[in-house]
Design an enzyme around this catalytic site. Structure first.
Site, mmCIF file in Angstrom:
data_model
loop_
_atom_site.group_PDB
_atom_site.id
_atom_site.type_symbol
_atom_site.label_atom_id
_atom_site.label_comp_id
_atom_site.label_asym_id
_atom_site.label_seq_id
_atom_site.Cartn_x
_atom_site.Cartn_y
_atom_site.Cartn_z
ATOM 1 N N ASP A 1 0.775 -1.283 0.048
ATOM 2 C CA ASP A 1 -0.052 -0.099 -0.065
ATOM 3 C C ASP A 1 0.859 1.300 -0.020
ATOM 4 O O ASP A 1 2.185 1.161 -0.153
ATOM 5 C CB ASP A 1 -1.129 -0.257 1.219
ATOM 6 C CG ASP A 1 -0.273 0.126 2.552
ATOM 7 O OD1 ASP A 1 0.578 0.666 2.856
ATOM 8 O OD2 ASP A 1 -0.957 -0.413 3.505
ATOM 9 N N LYS B 1 -5.791 0.942 -3.831
ATOM 10 C CA LYS B 1 -4.871 1.827 -3.073
ATOM 11 C C LYS B 1 -4.566 2.840 -4.031
ATOM 12 O O LYS B 1 -4.333 2.942 -5.280
ATOM 13 C CB LYS B 1 -3.637 1.050 -2.657
ATOM 14 C CG LYS B 1 -3.930 -0.185 -1.750
ATOM 15 C CD LYS B 1 -4.445 0.068 -0.454
ATOM 16 C CE LYS B 1 -4.485 -1.075 0.446
ATOM 17 N NZ LYS B 1 -5.337 -1.009 1.711
ATOM 18 N N ASN C 1 -4.060 4.761 3.113
ATOM 19 C CA ASN C 1 -3.432 4.244 4.271
ATOM 20 C C ASN C 1 -2.589 5.180 4.926
ATOM 21 O O ASN C 1 -1.296 4.887 5.333
ATOM 22 C CB ASN C 1 -2.447 3.206 3.810
ATOM 23 C CG ASN C 1 -3.279 2.203 3.378
ATOM 24 O OD1 ASN C 1 -3.735 1.691 2.188
ATOM 25 N ND2 ASN C 1 -3.603 1.114 4.210
ATOM 26 N N HIS D 1 -13.227 -3.016 8.940
ATOM 27 C CA HIS D 1 -11.777 -3.248 7.960
ATOM 28 C C HIS D 1 -11.817 -4.816 8.549
ATOM 29 O O HIS D 1 -11.762 -5.502 9.367
ATOM 30 C CB HIS D 1 -10.890 -2.675 9.262
ATOM 31 C CG HIS D 1 -9.403 -2.680 8.649
ATOM 32 N ND1 HIS D 1 -8.258 -3.189 9.569
ATOM 33 C CD2 HIS D 1 -8.933 -2.810 7.341
ATOM 34 C CE1 HIS D 1 -7.122 -3.416 8.701
ATOM 35 N NE2 HIS D 1 -7.624 -2.960 7.371
HETATM 36 MG MG LIG Z 1 -7.602 0.674 4.549
#
Ligand SMILES: [Mg+2]
Length: 346
Positions: A21, A168, A199, A299
Site C-alpha cells: 500500500d 490503493k 493508508n 476493516h
Molecule cells: Mg484501509
C-alpha cells in the site's frame, strides 16, 4: 461455568505474494491463536492476524500468556464485558492501546465464540441481527500490481459478484492515481462502487488536493487520507470535501472514536477487530456511529461479520477475492450457520 485454561499458539511465515500500500509492504502471514477452555468442556477460539514484523505474533502471545490469561482464570466466561473491564484496568499502566489491545480483543473474540458454542447458536443470532447477509466489496487494487494486473483483478472481483472494488492510492504522484482509477472505472463500469484508500499517506493539503480529484471519478469514499490520530485534520477535510471520509482501522479503543464521530470527522467508520478491542468494542463503536447517522464498514471480514449482521448502520464487509467454495448471493456474504463465530479463521 468457569475458565480453566488459556492456550496460545503462534505461526509466522513469509507471504507467498506480498502486497503493497502507500506506506508499507505487507509480506508476512503471522497468526496468534488463542483458545479458552472451561470446566463445562466448552472451548472458544480466536485468530489474530499480523501482516508485518516476524516477531509480532510471539510478542502478543507473551502478553496473553503472562498477563491476560492469569487474570481471567476462574472467571465466568459469559461475563464478557466484565472481563474486558478487568483486562483494561490490568493493562492501563503499560498502555491498553497497541499489543495489549490485540490481546484483549483475542480474548473477547474467543469468549464470544465460547458463548455461541455453549448455547449452540451462531454469535450473530445472540446479537439481535438486522440482516442475514452482508453486502460485500473486494479490496483488490494493491499497488504492486501494474495497470494490466489491476484491471485483471478488478474484472475478476466483479465476475465473482462483488458490489464494487477498493484500490490503493498515494503510492506515487496524483497523475499515477488518476491513470489507475480511470483503468479500474473502465473495468467495473460507471455505477459500481469504487473506493480509494491512501493508508494515512498524506498531510492535509495533499489530501485535500487529491480528494477533489477522487471526487470527480465518483469514488464512494476516500479512506485514511491522513494519519489516523489527526482528528482535527479529518474534521477540516470532511468539511471541504463532498466525498465521504472513511477511517478507523488504526484507532485503538472506543474512546478514540468518540470525538471523531461526534465532530463529523468520519463519513464511514471502519473499526478493526484487533485494534478497537474485539467484537464487543466494535459493536459499541458501531452503535455510537449509528446514533450520529454514520455508516459502518468493517476493516476486514472474518469474525467481524457477526457485528455487521447486528448493526443498523452496516453498509459493507471488506473482502479479498473469494476463496474456492465460497459464493456471494446477490453480492452479499451469507452468514455462518455453525455455533460460535465459525468464521474466526477468516
Ligand atoms: Mg484501509
Amino acid at each position: 461455568m468457569k475458565i480453566t485454561g488459556v492456550t496460545v499458539d503462534v505461526t509466522s511465515e513469509p507471504k507467498a505474494h506480498p502486497v503493497q500500500d502507500a506506506i508499507q509492504l505487507l509480506d508476512r502471514n503471522g497468526v496468534t491463536r488463542v483458545r479458552i477452555d472451561t470446566d463445562d468442556g466448552v472451548s472458544g477460539e480466536s485468530a489474530t492476524y499480523f501482516g508485518r514484523v516476524e516477531s509480532s505474533p510471539a510478542v502478543m502471545a507473551k502478553i496473553v500468556t503472562d498477563q491476560l490469561a492469569p487474570a481471567i482464570m476462574g472467571e465466568d466466561p459469559t461475563v464478557i464485558r466484565g472481563i474486558r473491564r478487568k483486562l483494561q484496568v490490568l493493562t492501563d499502566y503499560q498502555g491498553t492501546a497497541g499489543l495489549s489491545s490485540y490481546g484483549i480483543s483475542a480474548i473477547d473474540q474467543a469468549l464470544w465464540d465460547l458463548l455461541g458454542k455453549s448455547l449452540d447458536v451462531p454469535v450473530w443470532k445472540l446479537l439481535g441481527a438486522q440482516r442475514t447477509a452482508i453486502p460485500a466489496y473486494a479490496m483488490v487494487g494493491w499497488l504492486e500490481l501494474d495497470v494490466a494486473g489491476l484491471e485483471r483483478v478488478c474484472a475478476q472481483a466483479m465476475e465473482q459478484g462483488f458490489h464494487g472494488v477498493k484500490m490503493k492510492v498515494g503510492g506515487g504522484p496524483l497523475t499515477e492515481d488518476v491513470q489507475r482509477i480511470k483503468a479500474v472505472r473502465n473495468v467495473i463500469g460507471p455505477d459500481a462502487p469504487l473506493m480509494v484508500d491512501a493508508n494515512q499517506a498524506f498531510e492535509y493539503g495533499e489530501a485535500l488536493r487529491r480528494g477533489r480529484v477522487y471526487e470527480e471519478f465518483d469514488c464512494r469514499w476516500f479512506e485514511e487520507p491522513l494519519p489516523a490520530g489527526d482528528t482535527d485534520g479529518h474534521v477540516r477535510l470532511a468539511e471541504k470535501l463532498d466525498i465521504p471520509i472513511a477511517t478507523g482501522e488504526n484507532r485503538y479503543g472506543q474512546a478514540a472514536f468518540r470525538d471523531l464521530i461526534a465532530r463529523g470527522g468520519v463519513g464511514v467508520v471502519q473499526p478493526d477487530l484487533r485494534r478497537a478491542g474485539g467484537l464487543t468494542d466494535c459493536l459499541e463503536i458501531g452503535l455510537m456511529a449509528a446514533g450520529f447517522g454514520v455508516p459502518y464498514a468493517s476493516h476486514g471480514g472474518g469474525a467481524h461479520i457477526h457485528v455487521l449482521a447486528a448493526l443498523p448502520n452496516t453498509i459493507y464487509v471488506e473482502s479479498g477475492l473469494l476463496p474456492k467454495g465460497v459464493q456471494l448471493v446477490d453480492g452479499c456474504y451469507p452468514l455462518p450457520t455453525e455455533p460460535g463465530l465459525s468464521s474466526w479463521d477468516g
